[in-house]
Design a protein around this motif. Structure first.
Motif, PDB file in Angstrom:
ATOM      1  N   LEU A  82       0.834  -1.192   0.000  1.00 14.38           N
ATOM      2  CA  LEU A  82       0.000   0.000   0.000  1.00 14.38           C
ATOM      3  C   LEU A  82       0.875   1.251   0.000  1.00 14.38           C
ATOM      4  O   LEU A  82       1.995   1.234   0.509  1.00 14.38           O
ATOM      5  CB  LEU A  82      -0.907   0.021   1.236  1.00 14.38           C
ATOM      6  CG  LEU A  82      -1.799  -1.198   1.468  1.00 14.38           C
ATOM      7  CD1 LEU A  82      -2.626  -1.003   2.731  1.00 14.38           C
ATOM      8  CD2 LEU A  82      -2.702  -1.455   0.266  1.00 14.38           C
ATOM      9  N   PHE A  83       0.353   2.304  -0.555  1.00 10.47           N
ATOM     10  CA  PHE A  83       1.019   3.605  -0.483  1.00 10.47           C
ATOM     11  C   PHE A  83       0.439   4.331   0.720  1.00 10.47           C
ATOM     12  O   PHE A  83      -0.769   4.568   0.777  1.00 10.47           O
ATOM     13  CB  PHE A  83       0.788   4.397  -1.773  1.00 10.47           C
ATOM     14  CG  PHE A  83       1.406   3.750  -2.984  1.00 10.47           C
ATOM     15  CD1 PHE A  83       2.768   3.875  -3.229  1.00 10.47           C
ATOM     16  CD2 PHE A  83       0.637   3.009  -3.862  1.00 10.47           C
ATOM     17  CE1 PHE A  83       3.349   3.264  -4.330  1.00 10.47           C
ATOM     18  CE2 PHE A  83       1.198   2.404  -4.974  1.00 10.47           C
ATOM     19  CZ  PHE A  83       2.564   2.523  -5.209  1.00 10.47           C
ATOM     20  N   SER A  84       1.290   4.650   1.669  1.00 13.89           N
ATOM     21  CA  SER A  84       0.804   5.301   2.886  1.00 13.89           C
ATOM     22  C   SER A  84       1.254   6.753   2.955  1.00 13.89           C
ATOM     23  O   SER A  84       0.474   7.667   2.718  1.00 13.89           O
ATOM     24  CB  SER A  84       1.250   4.525   4.128  1.00 13.89           C
ATOM     25  OG  SER A  84       2.662   4.347   4.135  1.00 13.89           O
ATOM     26  N   ASP A  85       2.534   6.977   3.240  1.00  9.05           N
ATOM     27  CA  ASP A  85       3.031   8.343   3.416  1.00  9.05           C
ATOM     28  C   ASP A  85       3.621   8.932   2.136  1.00  9.05           C
ATOM     29  O   ASP A  85       4.087  10.074   2.139  1.00  9.05           O
ATOM     30  CB  ASP A  85       4.099   8.375   4.513  1.00  9.05           C
ATOM     31  CG  ASP A  85       3.501   8.103   5.884  1.00  9.05           C
ATOM     32  OD1 ASP A  85       2.274   8.261   6.028  1.00  9.05           O
ATOM     33  OD2 ASP A  85       4.242   7.729   6.805  1.00  9.05           O
ATOM     34  N   ALA A  86       3.658   8.161   1.073  1.00  9.44           N
ATOM     35  CA  ALA A  86       4.182   8.648  -0.207  1.00  9.44           C
ATOM     36  C   ALA A  86       3.424   7.968  -1.340  1.00  9.44           C
ATOM     37  O   ALA A  86       2.932   6.844  -1.181  1.00  9.44           O
ATOM     38  CB  ALA A  86       5.684   8.350  -0.323  1.00  9.44           C
ATOM     39  N   MET A  87       3.333   8.650  -2.467  1.00  9.29           N
ATOM     40  CA  MET A  87       2.637   8.090  -3.633  1.00  9.29           C
ATOM     41  C   MET A  87       3.605   7.239  -4.458  1.00  9.29           C
ATOM     42  O   MET A  87       4.759   7.048  -4.093  1.00  9.29           O
ATOM     43  CB  MET A  87       2.070   9.220  -4.495  1.00  9.29           C
ATOM     44  CG  MET A  87       1.085  10.115  -3.768  1.00  9.29           C
ATOM     45  SD  MET A  87       0.132  11.195  -4.872  1.00  9.29           S
ATOM     46  CE  MET A  87       1.415  12.041  -5.795  1.00  9.29           C
TER      47      MET A  87
END
Length: 314
Positions: free
Chosen positions: A283-288
């Protein structure tokens, strides 16, 4: 003749001064560096994406944190400081997401237009971050698309103030993007509802998906707290492992900006207790994602996450 030349020189000098004043006025209005565009610097990719959507052809956007970068641990380089100094407008998340950069950004706000987009969200809609070892508020507001609509409005209002000559264009472009976000919010709800209720449990490396869980009806658990700067120990690992085993959770998720080692240890621990847990995906959480990909946009990132979660938990 000498007097005439002197008058001509005086006239030319006056014209030069007037031209300089006019050019300076144009530059200050547009915030341009010769391109005619407002120079914008944004900390995270998600915020830079809003600025490009709302600003369109009238802005030049520079993002500081690229794919896979953890903003909690990020330290500004001299190059970053120069980009911030050269910008007319600076956008950052706020709520202490940017960690040590916060002091730099707050100081710069005294001399230029600096907006913390997350701090435009009503306080009563924010989650506390202190219960999980974070700051006063959980900064991961972009996981509730409705919250990110507030952030979009903050970007719009700042650009209108910074560049009033293009105010109508910013308002029109913001309205179009807000429509897309409204549709995205509905799409996320529909996809999560397709997951059996008993399977709606999202286990990740750190507690970044709290707003997502509350908004879309899914239980969220993270090994680390709100910030990846928070330490986790053997007790945290064993408690999460036992939860997976007792509740027969079949998938956990790794994050693009957080090392996968800890989650792999939990999976191994569950296997020792006779329960198989798979990695449901990244998953992308703090960055794309990478620039130029679907996941390199906010809407694409959210879609990727929801589709990955739904596929693994269904």
């Amino acid at each position: 003749m000498v007097k005439m030349r002197s008058i001509q020189r005086g006239v030319m000098t006056l014209i030069g001064v007037v031209l300089i004043i006019l050019l300076s006025a144009c530059s200050s209005t547009s915030g341009a560096d010769g391109t005619g565009k407002v120079q914008v610097t944004a900390t995270t990719g998600m915020i830079a994406d809003i600025a490009r959507e709302v600003g369109g052809a009238y802005v030049e956007v520079t993002g500081l944190m690229g794919p896979g970068v953890d903003p909690h641990l990020y330290k500004a380089s001299q190059g970053d400081i120069r980009k911030l100094e050269q910008a007319k407008v600076i956008f950052y998340n706020g709520l202490h997401l940017e960690g040590k950069m916060t002091n730099i950004l707050e100081k710069m706000s005294k001399s230029k237009q600096v907006t913390a987009v997350a701090e435009k969200i009503p306080v009563e809609e924010l989650h506390s971050g202190q219960a999980t070892g974070g700051t006063e508020y959980d900064p991961h507001v972009w996981f509730n698309v409705k919250h990110w609509m507030h952030a979009t409005e903050a970007v719009r209002d700042t650009l209108v103030e910074a560049d009033p000559d293009h105010a109508e264009q910013y308002k029109t472009q913001a309205a179009a993007y807000l429509e897309k976000l409204e549709a995205l919010d509905t799409e996320v709800r529909e996809k999560i509802e397709q997951i059996p209720e008993e399977s709606r449990v999202l286990v990740t490396a750190h507690d970044a998906f709290g707003y997502f869980g509350q908004a879309y009806g899914i239980k969220v658990m993270g090994l680390q707290g709100i910030s990846t700067a928070a330490e986790y120990g053997a007790k945290d690992v064993s408690e999460l492992r036992d939860f997976l085993v007792e509740n027969q959770i079949k998938a956990v998720f790794i994050e693009s900006s957080v090392p996968a080692k800890a989650m792999e240890a939990i999976i191994a621990g569950a296997a020792e207790k006779g329960h198989t847990v798979a990695i449901g995906g990244e998953l992308f959480s703090d960055a794309m994602g990478a620039e130029g990909t679907e996941e390199g946009t906010y809407i694409g990132m959210v879609r990727h996450n929801v589709e990955t979660i739904a596929a693994a938990l269904k």
